[in-house]
Design a protein around this motif. Structure first.
Motif, PDB file in Angstrom:
ATOM      1  N   UNK A 187      -8.108 -56.952  89.196  1.00 44.80           N
ATOM      2  CA  UNK A 187      -9.502 -56.830  89.616  1.00 44.80           C
ATOM      3  C   UNK A 187      -9.899 -57.992  90.525  1.00 44.80           C
ATOM      4  N   UNK A 188      -9.448 -59.187  90.176  1.00 47.35           N
ATOM      5  CA  UNK A 188      -9.759 -60.360  91.002  1.00 47.35           C
ATOM      6  C   UNK A 188      -9.099 -60.235  92.370  1.00 47.35           C
ATOM      7  N   UNK A 189      -7.867 -59.739  92.396  1.00 49.87           N
ATOM      8  CA  UNK A 189      -7.184 -59.522  93.683  1.00 49.87           C
ATOM      9  C   UNK A 189      -7.934 -58.492  94.527  1.00 49.87           C
ATOM     10  N   UNK A 190      -8.480 -57.487  93.859  1.00 50.79           N
ATOM     11  CA  UNK A 190      -9.264 -56.472  94.574  1.00 50.79           C
ATOM     12  C   UNK A 190     -10.501 -57.102  95.215  1.00 50.79           C
ATOM     13  N   UNK A 191     -11.153 -58.000  94.484  1.00 47.40           N
ATOM     14  CA  UNK A 191     -12.304 -58.717  95.044  1.00 47.40           C
ATOM     15  C   UNK A 191     -11.888 -59.583  96.229  1.00 47.40           C
ATOM     16  N   UNK A 192     -10.761 -60.264  96.064  1.00 44.85           N
ATOM     17  CA  UNK A 192     -10.277 -61.162  97.123  1.00 44.85           C
ATOM     18  C   UNK A 192      -9.967 -60.386  98.404  1.00 44.85           C
ATOM     19  N   UNK A 193      -9.505 -59.180  98.247  1.00 43.93           N
ATOM     20  CA  UNK A 193      -9.084 -58.392  99.411  1.00 43.93           C
ATOM     21  C   UNK A 193     -10.164 -57.425  99.898  1.00 43.93           C
ATOM     22  N   UNK A 194     -11.381 -57.577  99.439  1.00 43.55           N
ATOM     23  CA  UNK A 194     -12.453 -56.673  99.850  1.00 43.55           C
ATOM     24  C   UNK A 194     -12.793 -56.943 101.321  1.00 43.55           C
ATOM     25  N   UNK A 195     -12.202 -56.153 102.180  1.00 42.71           N
ATOM     26  CA  UNK A 195     -12.252 -56.416 103.622  1.00 42.71           C
ATOM     27  C   UNK A 195     -13.665 -56.407 104.207  1.00 42.71           C
ATOM     28  N   UNK A 196     -14.554 -55.481 103.814  1.00 43.80           N
ATOM     29  CA  UNK A 196     -15.905 -55.495 104.403  1.00 43.80           C
ATOM     30  C   UNK A 196     -16.625 -56.824 104.202  1.00 43.80           C
ATOM     31  N   UNK A 197     -16.402 -57.484 103.052  1.00 41.53           N
ATOM     32  CA  UNK A 197     -17.038 -58.782 102.830  1.00 41.53           C
ATOM     33  C   UNK A 197     -16.366 -59.860 103.662  1.00 41.53           C
ATOM     34  N   UNK A 198     -15.033 -59.829 103.727  1.00 43.25           N
ATOM     35  CA  UNK A 198     -14.308 -60.872 104.472  1.00 43.25           C
ATOM     36  C   UNK A 198     -14.672 -60.841 105.963  1.00 43.25           C
ATOM     37  N   UNK A 199     -15.024 -59.648 106.455  1.00 37.16           N
ATOM     38  CA  UNK A 199     -15.357 -59.534 107.870  1.00 37.16           C
ATOM     39  C   UNK A 199     -16.643 -60.269 108.233  1.00 37.16           C
ATOM     40  N   UNK A 200     -17.552 -60.422 107.266  1.00 31.12           N
ATOM     41  CA  UNK A 200     -18.806 -61.105 107.575  1.00 31.12           C
ATOM     42  C   UNK A 200     -18.779 -62.572 107.137  1.00 31.12           C
ATOM     43  N   UNK A 201     -17.602 -63.041 106.657  1.00 28.46           N
ATOM     44  CA  UNK A 201     -17.428 -64.443 106.316  1.00 28.46           C
ATOM     45  C   UNK A 201     -16.670 -65.155 107.424  1.00 28.46           C
ATOM     46  N   UNK A 202     -17.035 -66.384 107.693  1.00 25.14           N
ATOM     47  CA  UNK A 202     -16.291 -67.192 108.654  1.00 25.14           C
ATOM     48  C   UNK A 202     -14.967 -67.599 108.014  1.00 25.14           C
ATOM     49  N   UNK A 203     -13.982 -68.061 108.807  1.00 21.91           N
ATOM     50  CA  UNK A 203     -12.707 -68.509 108.224  1.00 21.91           C
ATOM     51  C   UNK A 203     -12.899 -69.571 107.136  1.00 21.91           C
ATOM     52  N   UNK A 204     -13.812 -70.503 107.368  1.00 26.10           N
ATOM     53  CA  UNK A 204     -14.058 -71.542 106.364  1.00 26.10           C
ATOM     54  C   UNK A 204     -14.671 -70.931 105.095  1.00 26.10           C
ATOM     55  N   UNK A 205     -15.577 -69.989 105.276  1.00 28.46           N
ATOM     56  CA  UNK A 205     -16.190 -69.326 104.122  1.00 28.46           C
ATOM     57  C   UNK A 205     -15.174 -68.492 103.359  1.00 28.46           C
TER      58      UNK A 205
END
Length: 541
Positions: free
Chosen positions: A325-343
């Motif tokens: 479940x944690x890996x699923x959260x980590x790989x949630x692409x729609x969220x990662x797209x709106x985060x900067x590399x540092x975030x």
């Protein structure tokens, strides 16, 4: 009437409690109010021990702990309730081990809380009197023998009032369905209890309690074995013995039949689930306490494994579903797209900290999840005027979750909604946007809806309706939510006293109101929140 004495060195508290409570409602009368433990002890020696002592802990001449200890050496029948302050909670725990019935926090006590405590004490006293009556009238068994047996077992297990030999005599006299041979303790917890209360509109939980006890009694009667103890609104204790079964395998098979029957009835009648913590098998009444605490320890596996399961010694808690479940959260692409590399790096670090904490205390796991959603709120949603409304709702959901899988499910939902709101760029009027910024800059002041309405040049009524329409939360709810979030940060990141934090976030001088709002939003008062999520700070209050 039951005789009560109040022992408190603060005269206003002592007199206030004496005069504000309708004691006759609990079949009680205040025989004396005394300023210290020595005066109370002298009263007991000269006038006899009362039915109930309500005592402060820290007092001159003789403190509450010494008074409780002296009373318990001479009298095991008197009920004791402790009055305490937040910083005395460790002393309260020690007092509970001496056979105290309950405690009341002075800073946050309400008439409802006092009434609940006194009602519970009255039930204990009535059970005590019924027990005395039954001993005098043996061999007749009184109608309320179930209550008497439950009270006797509680006094034995939790307060040490009776010895194993006395329990053996009571078992024979009261037809206790619990022999000393091959005993098992099982702690039963109702999953998502508060949702169940809401579903059945049972505000006080009395109907659910009665229904569950009836279920347990009926099932245990069908097997002709075992006793049931009500622990609290979410938990019950089953004590079962198997004198007629020789092998451990046969005992385990029988206990699982009983628990599966309870599970099936709960599902079919209430569409609800229960979780079980099951002890090992031991003989002799002296081992009952060990069996109980072992069953409670086994139930702790529920937090990782999820609701509706049986947990017992030898069962391995497999957290692989949590890692997935944690890996699923980590790989949630729609969220990662709106985060900067540092975030993204910071986000991964939070999830890594969560993974590392899985083998530790559940309080630490909870605080990491709260910090995670607060981080997302600050880094993704902080520019949106309604970010606190969404944070408020997910925090409420997390507070109601019993287990980590449920909490992670709520975090999933929160992440999806964060992304949706970020994509949709909800249309917020300039007036509401300006109002939100005003709140963020002035939340620590005594601001009102009228003041903010004036700031954005709108009438009181129009601004109030527009605020709720656009943010889907009232002005007061938003302001309180924002202040509570700031208070939670201060509670977990500083050593400030809780009443100083109340002032810091704008609740001054109403600490009681701050504590009430905090508990409504988090399910805990400020000190409990700090103690649960940062145990090492519990002594700083």
């Amino acid at each position: 009437m039951y005789k009560v004495i109040i022992v408190e060195d603060e005269m206003l508290v002592r007199i206030g409690m004496k005069s504000s409570v309708d004691w006759t409602m609990f079949h009680m009368t205040v025989a004396a109010d005394l300023p210290d433990g020595q005066a109370a002890w002298n009263y007991c020696l000269s006038q006899g021990f009362p039915d109930l002592i309500i005592t402060d802990i820290r007092m001159p001449k003789m403190d509450g702990m010494e008074l409780i200890s002296k009373v318990r050496k001479e009298n095991k029948e008197t009920r004791i309730v402790v009055l305490s302050c937040l910083e005395e909670f460790e002393l309260v725990r020690k007092a509970m081990s001496l056979g105290v019935s309950n405690y009341i926090l002075k800073l946050t006590m309400t008439e409802e809380e006092i009434g609940h405590v006194l009602g519970a004490v009255r039930s204990e006293l009535e059970a005590r009197d019924s027990l005395k009556s039954s001993n005098e009238k043996q061999p007749a068994v009184p109608v309320n023998m179930d209550l008497i047996k439950e009270k006797y077992l509680k006094d034995f297990l939790f307060y040490g009032i009776y010895s194993a030999e006395e329990l053996e005599q009571f078992a024979a006299a009261s037809r206790l369905r619990l022999s000393q041979v091959r005993m098992v303790a099982c702690t039963v917890e109702v999953d998502n209890y508060f949702e169940l209360k809401d579903r059945f509109r049972d505000k006080n939980g009395h109907l659910i309690k009665a229904a569950l006890l009836n279920i347990f009694y009926e099932i245990m009667n069908s097997y002709n074995r075992g006793e049931i103890i009500y622990l609290d609104e979410t938990r019950y204790l089953l004590l079962v013995s198997f004198e007629d079964l020789v092998s451990e395998q046969a005992v385990n098979q029988e206990i699982h039949k009983i628990l599966n029957k309870i599970k099936d009835v709960m599902h079919s009648c209430y569409n609800a689930s229960v979780s079980f913590g099951v002890s090992g098998i031991l003989s002799g009444y002296k081992s009952l306490r060990k069996l109980y605490y072992e069953s409670v320890h086994m139930l702790e596996k529920k937090f990782i494994m999820g609701p509706g399961q049986k947990h017992q010694a030898g069962d391995l808690a497999d957290p692989s579903h949590i890692y997935e479940h944690i890996d699923k959260l980590r790989c949630y692409e729609p969220l990662r797209k709106i985060l900067s590399p540092m975030q993204q790096t910071e986000f991964d670090q939070y999830l890594g900290t969560l993974t590392d904490a899985l083998s530790g205390e559940k309080g630490a796991i909870r605080v990491i999840l709260y910090q995670l959603i607060q981080w997302v709120n600050s880094n993704v949603q902080d520019s949106q005027p309604n970010e606190k409304a969404l944070l408020f709702h997910v925090t409420e959901k997390l507070n109601l979750c019993d287990t980590l899988p449920e909490m992670l499910g709520s975090v999933d939902d929160y992440m999806v909604r964060v992304v949706e709101q970020s994509r949709s760029h909800l249309q917020i009027s300039s007036e509401i946007s300006k109002a939100v910024q005003f709140i963020k800059h002035n939340y620590n002041q005594n601001i009102s809806l009228q003041q903010v309405a004036d700031h954005v040049n709108l009438s009181f009524g129009y601004f109030s309706n527009l605020f709720k329409k656009e943010l889907r939360i009232t002005f007061v709810e938003y302001l309180n939510c924002y202040r509570i979030e700031r208070a939670k940060e201060l509670l977990t990141r500083t050593n400030m006293k809780s009443y100083d934090i109340a002032v810091k976030v704008g609740f001054s001088p109403e600490y009681t109101y701050f504590s009430k709002v905090f508990k409504k939003m988090t399910g805990l008062n400020p000190n409990q929140y700090r103690s649960q999520y940062l145990p090492e700070s519990s002594g700083s209050e």
